[in-house]
Design a protein around this motif. Sequence first.
Motif, PDB file in Angstrom:
ATOM      1  N   ASP A 308       0.754  -1.213  -0.481  1.00 61.04           N
ATOM      2  CA  ASP A 308       0.356   0.080   0.386  1.00 61.04           C
ATOM      3  C   ASP A 308       0.750   1.107  -0.167  1.00 61.04           C
ATOM      4  O   ASP A 308       0.616   2.149  -0.402  1.00 61.04           O
ATOM      5  CB  ASP A 308      -1.422   0.065   0.868  1.00 61.04           C
ATOM      6  CG  ASP A 308      -2.328  -0.936   1.097  1.00 61.04           C
ATOM      7  OD1 ASP A 308      -2.124  -1.507   0.235  1.00 61.04           O
ATOM      8  OD2 ASP A 308      -2.679  -1.251   2.345  1.00 61.04           O
ATOM      9  N   GLN A 309       2.205   1.292   0.626  1.00 58.65           N
ATOM     10  CA  GLN A 309       2.313   2.523   0.312  1.00 58.65           C
ATOM     11  C   GLN A 309       3.498   2.826  -0.681  1.00 58.65           C
ATOM     12  O   GLN A 309       4.566   2.920  -0.902  1.00 58.65           O
ATOM     13  CB  GLN A 309       4.170   2.047   1.930  1.00 58.65           C
ATOM     14  CG  GLN A 309       3.678   2.746   2.937  1.00 58.65           C
ATOM     15  CD  GLN A 309       4.103   1.986   3.841  1.00 58.65           C
ATOM     16  OE1 GLN A 309       5.007   2.033   4.270  1.00 58.65           O
ATOM     17  NE2 GLN A 309       3.305   1.939   5.322  1.00 58.65           N
ATOM     18  N   GLY A 310       3.813   1.688  -1.489  1.00 57.28           N
ATOM     19  CA  GLY A 310       4.801   2.243  -2.880  1.00 57.28           C
ATOM     20  C   GLY A 310       5.312   1.135  -3.148  1.00 57.28           C
ATOM     21  O   GLY A 310       6.405   1.326  -3.674  1.00 57.28           O
ATOM     22  N   TRP A 311       6.033   0.045  -1.778  1.00 61.53           N
ATOM     23  CA  TRP A 311       7.576  -0.201  -1.635  1.00 61.53           C
ATOM     24  C   TRP A 311       7.216  -1.568  -3.047  1.00 61.53           C
ATOM     25  O   TRP A 311       6.675  -1.952  -2.677  1.00 61.53           O
ATOM     26  CB  TRP A 311       7.713  -1.069  -0.678  1.00 61.53           C
ATOM     27  CG  TRP A 311       8.227   0.404  -0.017  1.00 61.53           C
ATOM     28  CD1 TRP A 311       6.928   0.891   1.782  1.00 61.53           C
ATOM     29  CD2 TRP A 311       9.444   0.396   0.571  1.00 61.53           C
ATOM     30  NE1 TRP A 311       7.216   1.454   2.875  1.00 61.53           N
ATOM     31  CE2 TRP A 311       8.843   1.244   1.700  1.00 61.53           C
ATOM     32  CE3 TRP A 311      10.854   1.065   0.508  1.00 61.53           C
ATOM     33  CZ2 TRP A 311       9.617   2.915   2.316  1.00 61.53           C
ATOM     34  CZ3 TRP A 311      11.632   1.864   0.792  1.00 61.53           C
ATOM     35  CH2 TRP A 311      10.760   2.490   2.130  1.00 61.53           C
ATOM     36  N   SER A 312       8.109  -1.740  -3.442  1.00 59.28           N
ATOM     37  CA  SER A 312       8.280  -3.557  -4.625  1.00 59.28           C
ATOM     38  C   SER A 312       9.595  -4.538  -3.801  1.00 59.28           C
ATOM     39  O   SER A 312      10.138  -4.639  -3.030  1.00 59.28           O
ATOM     40  CB  SER A 312       8.865  -2.511  -5.713  1.00 59.28           C
ATOM     41  OG  SER A 312       9.728  -1.812  -6.052  1.00 59.28           O
ATOM     42  N   LEU A 313       7.917  -5.665  -4.150  1.00 56.22           N
ATOM     43  CA  LEU A 313       8.739  -6.727  -3.342  1.00 56.22           C
ATOM     44  C   LEU A 313       9.028  -7.859  -4.516  1.00 56.22           C
ATOM     45  O   LEU A 313       8.243  -8.071  -5.583  1.00 56.22           O
ATOM     46  CB  LEU A 313       7.179  -7.555  -2.940  1.00 56.22           C
ATOM     47  CG  LEU A 313       6.258  -6.375  -1.437  1.00 56.22           C
ATOM     48  CD1 LEU A 313       5.676  -7.284  -0.422  1.00 56.22           C
ATOM     49  CD2 LEU A 313       7.892  -6.749  -0.033  1.00 56.22           C
ATOM     50  N   PHE A 380       8.654   2.609   7.706  1.00 54.22           N
ATOM     51  CA  PHE A 380       8.966   2.373   6.151  1.00 54.22           C
ATOM     52  C   PHE A 380       8.013   3.753   5.794  1.00 54.22           C
ATOM     53  O   PHE A 380       8.474   4.365   4.694  1.00 54.22           O
ATOM     54  CB  PHE A 380       8.019   1.400   6.005  1.00 54.22           C
ATOM     55  CG  PHE A 380       9.196  -0.178   5.893  1.00 54.22           C
ATOM     56  CD1 PHE A 380      10.170   0.213   4.948  1.00 54.22           C
ATOM     57  CD2 PHE A 380       8.953  -1.016   7.027  1.00 54.22           C
ATOM     58  CE1 PHE A 380      10.883  -1.220   4.328  1.00 54.22           C
ATOM     59  CE2 PHE A 380       9.881  -1.509   7.522  1.00 54.22           C
ATOM     60  CZ  PHE A 380      11.225  -1.652   5.602  1.00 54.22           C
ATOM     61  N   ASP A 381       6.659   4.251   6.317  1.00 59.03           N
ATOM     62  CA  ASP A 381       5.846   4.950   5.640  1.00 59.03           C
ATOM     63  C   ASP A 381       7.422   6.656   5.825  1.00 59.03           C
ATOM     64  O   ASP A 381       6.462   7.029   5.263  1.00 59.03           O
ATOM     65  CB  ASP A 381       4.882   5.348   6.517  1.00 59.03           C
ATOM     66  CG  ASP A 381       3.829   5.680   5.786  1.00 59.03           C
ATOM     67  OD1 ASP A 381       3.807   6.068   4.156  1.00 59.03           O
ATOM     68  OD2 ASP A 381       2.712   7.386   6.338  1.00 59.03           O
ATOM     69  N   GLU A 382       7.508   6.735   7.004  1.00 53.40           N
ATOM     70  CA  GLU A 382       8.347   8.049   7.356  1.00 53.40           C
ATOM     71  C   GLU A 382       9.044   8.155   5.970  1.00 53.40           C
ATOM     72  O   GLU A 382       9.384   9.443   5.728  1.00 53.40           O
ATOM     73  CB  GLU A 382       8.437   8.547   9.191  1.00 53.40           C
ATOM     74  CG  GLU A 382       7.305   8.800   9.775  1.00 53.40           C
ATOM     75  CD  GLU A 382       8.146   8.373  10.883  1.00 53.40           C
ATOM     76  OE1 GLU A 382       7.365   8.464  11.963  1.00 53.40           O
ATOM     77  OE2 GLU A 382       9.775   9.141  11.620  1.00 53.40           O
ATOM     78  N   VAL A 383      10.131   6.986   6.559  1.00 50.20           N
ATOM     79  CA  VAL A 383      11.735   6.807   5.258  1.00 50.20           C
ATOM     80  C   VAL A 383      10.886   7.389   3.920  1.00 50.20           C
ATOM     81  O   VAL A 383      11.220   8.325   3.040  1.00 50.20           O
ATOM     82  CB  VAL A 383      12.280   5.809   5.583  1.00 50.20           C
ATOM     83  CG1 VAL A 383      13.690   5.279   4.480  1.00 50.20           C
ATOM     84  CG2 VAL A 383      12.614   5.480   6.765  1.00 50.20           C
TER      85      VAL A 383
END
Length: 400
Positions: A308-313, A380-383
Amino acid sequence: MNWPSDELESLRARHLLRRLRSTEGTEPRTVLNGQTVLLLCSNNYLGLANHPALAEAARSALERYGTSASGSRLVSGSLALHGELEKRVAEWMGTEAALVFNSGYQANVGAIPALAREGDLILSDELNHASLIDGCRLSRARTRVFRHADPQHLESLLAENSTASRTGKNIIVTESVFSVDGDLAPLTEIASLARRFDALLIVDEAHAVGVFGPAGAGRVEELQLEVAVDIRMGTFSKALGSFGAFVAGRRDLIEYLVNRARSFIYSTALPPATLGASLAAVQAIQREPERRKSLWENVRFLREGLKDQGWSLLSEASQILPVLIGEARETMEVTDELLARGVFAQGLREPTVAPGTSRLRLTPMATHNREDLTQALAAFDEVSTARRNRGWTPVSATTS
Ligand SMILES: *Cc1c(COP(=O)(O)O)cnc(C)c1O
């Protein structure tokens, strides 16, 4: 050249220098270099390293048998604990026999050269673990590497080498859950190729044992390939929360390893306390399936939050969540920025992974609670917000 300091300096300049950090344990909340952190990169998947039954079993084995096995089993004898552990593992794995090794690394560098001889051909997955690669190198067999998790490529290599004049064996070596990519080997297809080309099949289940399968016996159990897979390696050091490893298979193969695996023959056996803990772990895995259930719930929660935060797995197939960052420098920056927010998520760089695919390897545990994982997601969101505000865009897993 001033060796090795120049070489260390060059590693540092390329953001590839590794350094040890001190920690106080593998509980979800631990202390790292003096700072309290939420641990997100341990292989203590089920929390068994902190299970009172394992500590109790280790203590009572220690009190009964002392601190050391004091010799190789072929020289000074096996403790009853060795035999009992091997019997339990074989029952659990559904094999005729099992053999305990001092670690997964030693199992692989011992079993592969014992089984693969000059004239044999080893087919090894491109992303196999260093211990499997070293096992292939130590053997006198020829090794061909097949493209990662690609049964078509494996088939073409087997077909190329299947001339009637060849006398050596074919041996296929793969992990079942890949340790840094977190994806799964196509074991059913590989097993049918092994049958068709009369190849011995060796499967490393280091990250599958305790986690996959109805009894937690791994992906071979999950896919009901017990008969098709000749040799299964599992370690006691990850989901089982102890130390050491095992190889399970037919009785003749195990007896052969007792006679030929140099890392088994020429090394002092595991100490009693470790064997006691491993025995208790094998029992705990079977008696406490709820640990696997909470592991998978936690995996799902963290994975969906990160997406949801847009990180790619790089993969969504297992408990290992590889978050692709890209370059080594940025990866280690993200690790440091998370640490500043109390979250420990170690970055992996080359040579462990291919250049440009540096990543965080996140591993939720059964013993994380919702609050832990919510805190992790907030960090993670803050970073990600702070980095995007500086113009950073994460690499996408599909375009890399
Ligand atoms: C960790 C690991 C090993 C080595 O196991 P240890 O018991 O830690 O020595 C072997 N194979 C794979 C795939 C691993 O991830």
